[in-house]
Design a protein around this motif. Sequence first.
Motif, PDB file in Angstrom:
ATOM      1  N   ALA A  82       0.929  -1.471   0.143  1.00 57.29           N
ATOM      2  CA  ALA A  82      -0.200   0.131  -0.332  1.00 57.29           C
ATOM      3  C   ALA A  82       0.941   1.491  -0.177  1.00 57.29           C
ATOM      4  CB  ALA A  82      -1.014  -0.526   1.057  1.00 57.29           C
ATOM      5  N   GLN A  83       1.918   1.345   0.561  1.00 59.94           N
ATOM      6  CA  GLN A  83       2.964   2.638   0.347  1.00 59.94           C
ATOM      7  C   GLN A  83       3.485   3.194  -0.862  1.00 59.94           C
ATOM      8  OE1 GLN A  83       6.272   1.228   3.726  1.00 59.94           O
ATOM      9  NE2 GLN A  83       4.001   0.998   5.013  1.00 59.94           N
ATOM     10  N   VAL A  84       3.190   1.628  -1.359  1.00 59.41           N
ATOM     11  CA  VAL A  84       3.910   2.498  -3.411  1.00 59.41           C
ATOM     12  C   VAL A  84       3.043   2.864  -4.604  1.00 59.41           C
ATOM     13  CG1 VAL A  84       3.860   1.094  -5.877  1.00 59.41           C
ATOM     14  CG2 VAL A  84       5.012  -0.300  -3.279  1.00 59.41           C
ATOM     15  N   GLN A  85       3.294   4.101  -4.600  1.00 52.51           N
ATOM     16  CA  GLN A  85       2.919   5.270  -4.971  1.00 52.51           C
ATOM     17  C   GLN A  85       3.005   4.895  -6.428  1.00 52.51           C
ATOM     18  OE1 GLN A  85       3.898   8.940  -3.334  1.00 52.51           O
ATOM     19  NE2 GLN A  85       2.221   8.116  -2.107  1.00 52.51           N
ATOM     20  N   ILE A  86       1.956   4.288  -7.367  1.00 47.33           N
ATOM     21  CA  ILE A  86       2.286   4.106  -9.545  1.00 47.33           C
ATOM     22  C   ILE A  86       1.344   5.408  -9.358  1.00 47.33           C
ATOM     23  CG2 ILE A  86       1.927   2.761 -11.099  1.00 47.33           C
ATOM     24  CD1 ILE A  86       1.937   0.332  -9.426  1.00 47.33           C
ATOM     25  N   LEU A  87       1.214   6.549 -10.266  1.00 47.07           N
ATOM     26  CA  LEU A  87       1.250   7.651  -9.603  1.00 47.07           C
ATOM     27  C   LEU A  87       0.438   7.839 -11.080  1.00 47.07           C
ATOM     28  CD1 LEU A  87       3.127  10.409  -8.462  1.00 47.07           C
ATOM     29  CD2 LEU A  87       1.657   9.317  -7.140  1.00 47.07           C
ATOM     30  N   ASP A  88       0.318   7.199 -12.393  1.00 53.41           N
ATOM     31  CA  ASP A  88      -0.354   7.917 -13.599  1.00 53.41           C
ATOM     32  C   ASP A  88      -0.388   5.734 -14.685  1.00 53.41           C
ATOM     33  OD1 ASP A  88       1.816   8.117 -15.806  1.00 53.41           O
ATOM     34  OD2 ASP A  88       2.354   9.338 -14.451  1.00 53.41           O
ATOM     35  N   ILE A  89      -0.949   6.207 -15.702  1.00 49.84           N
ATOM     36  CA  ILE A  89      -1.366   5.167 -16.664  1.00 49.84           C
ATOM     37  C   ILE A  89      -0.283   4.464 -17.001  1.00 49.84           C
ATOM     38  CG2 ILE A  89      -3.372   4.586 -16.610  1.00 49.84           C
ATOM     39  CD1 ILE A  89      -3.806   6.207 -19.181  1.00 49.84           C
ATOM     40  N   TYR A  90       0.902   5.250 -17.457  1.00 51.52           N
ATOM     41  CA  TYR A  90       1.436   4.981 -17.950  1.00 51.52           C
ATOM     42  C   TYR A  90       3.126   4.571 -17.101  1.00 51.52           C
ATOM     43  CZ  TYR A  90      -0.654   8.227 -21.019  1.00 51.52           C
ATOM     44  OH  TYR A  90      -1.832   8.915 -21.494  1.00 51.52           O
ATOM     45  N   SER A  91       3.101   5.128 -16.233  1.00 45.32           N
ATOM     46  CA  SER A  91       3.631   3.923 -15.249  1.00 45.32           C
ATOM     47  C   SER A  91       3.209   2.686 -15.195  1.00 45.32           C
ATOM     48  CB  SER A  91       4.311   4.750 -13.525  1.00 45.32           C
ATOM     49  OG  SER A  91       3.853   6.288 -14.010  1.00 45.32           O
ATOM     50  N   ALA A  92       2.202   2.589 -14.981  1.00 47.50           N
ATOM     51  CA  ALA A  92       1.427   1.228 -14.630  1.00 47.50           C
ATOM     52  C   ALA A  92       1.761   0.463 -15.475  1.00 47.50           C
ATOM     53  CB  ALA A  92      -0.214   1.620 -14.157  1.00 47.50           C
ATOM     54  N   LEU A  93       1.829   1.111 -16.345  1.00 50.61           N
ATOM     55  CA  LEU A  93       2.407  -0.109 -17.614  1.00 50.61           C
ATOM     56  C   LEU A  93       3.368  -0.779 -18.041  1.00 50.61           C
ATOM     57  CD1 LEU A  93       1.362   2.241 -21.163  1.00 50.61           C
ATOM     58  CD2 LEU A  93      -0.325   0.303 -20.659  1.00 50.61           C
ATOM     59  N   GLY A  94       4.692   0.216 -17.172  1.00 47.02           N
ATOM     60  CA  GLY A  94       5.710   0.009 -16.508  1.00 47.02           C
ATOM     61  C   GLY A  94       5.480  -1.420 -15.658  1.00 47.02           C
TER      62      GLY A  94
END
Length: 209
Positions: free
Chosen positions: A109-121
Amino acid sequence: MTEPAETLSDPFQVPALSACLKAGTHSIHESLDTRIMSLSVFSSRERYALFVRTQSRLHHAVARWFENARLQNWLPELAQRNRLWAVIEDCRDIGLTPEALSEDREVAAQVQILDIYSALGWLYVVEGSNLGAAFLLKQVKKLDLSETFGARHLAANEMGRGLHWRKFKNALDALELAGEQREAALKGAIAAFAFARQNVEQLLASPEN
Ligand code: HEM
């Protein structure tokens, strides 16, 4: 004389996103593989349980992105690709305590994935890890675990690992992304590998375990 078509290279052609992600994470992946194999992960069910906890943290961290509507439009069968349920069942099969599971959820829960492009990675890393899982599954069978007990998250998709992966990769490569969006995807993939490595060190290399 003109060159044959296949030897002509287009200087304006952008390399496929999946190739960039693979090249940009090659050395981190290699060092993670080597590290995992050096930590006797398959020497006992207790050691393997710690490995499953690393997987639990990774899959929890990225899980909500499998439900993202825009990403579901971009990537085939995205919701069904989420293997978090399998990881959770594996945790139960091998007798991990609810306390361990909730600690792993908190770390994730501490991980921050801030946008869909980072999420793609991040999704690239989690999906790709199912390719290497073929090798891990062979090892884990020595502990009397299988695709239906304790190692569910390492199972191949019913269409076969290769085809399932190629469908995902082709969809990634068909996306028309701007330079900074591709960069965000690469940073996401690197962050996902770094998170996996951090958990391997915390759980498998800790003197307490
Ligand atoms: C001992 C542990 C591991 C081994 C032996 C291993 C091995 C492999 C192998 C053999 C492949 C297939 C390469 C190919 O066909 O081109 C692969 C792909 C991949 N693995 Fe691993 N792996 C391990 C752990 C992991 C972990 C923990 C992650 C994620 C955190 C991961 C992420 C990936 C990714 C993203 C790919 C796809 C690379 C690409 O073709 O773009 N692997 N792995």
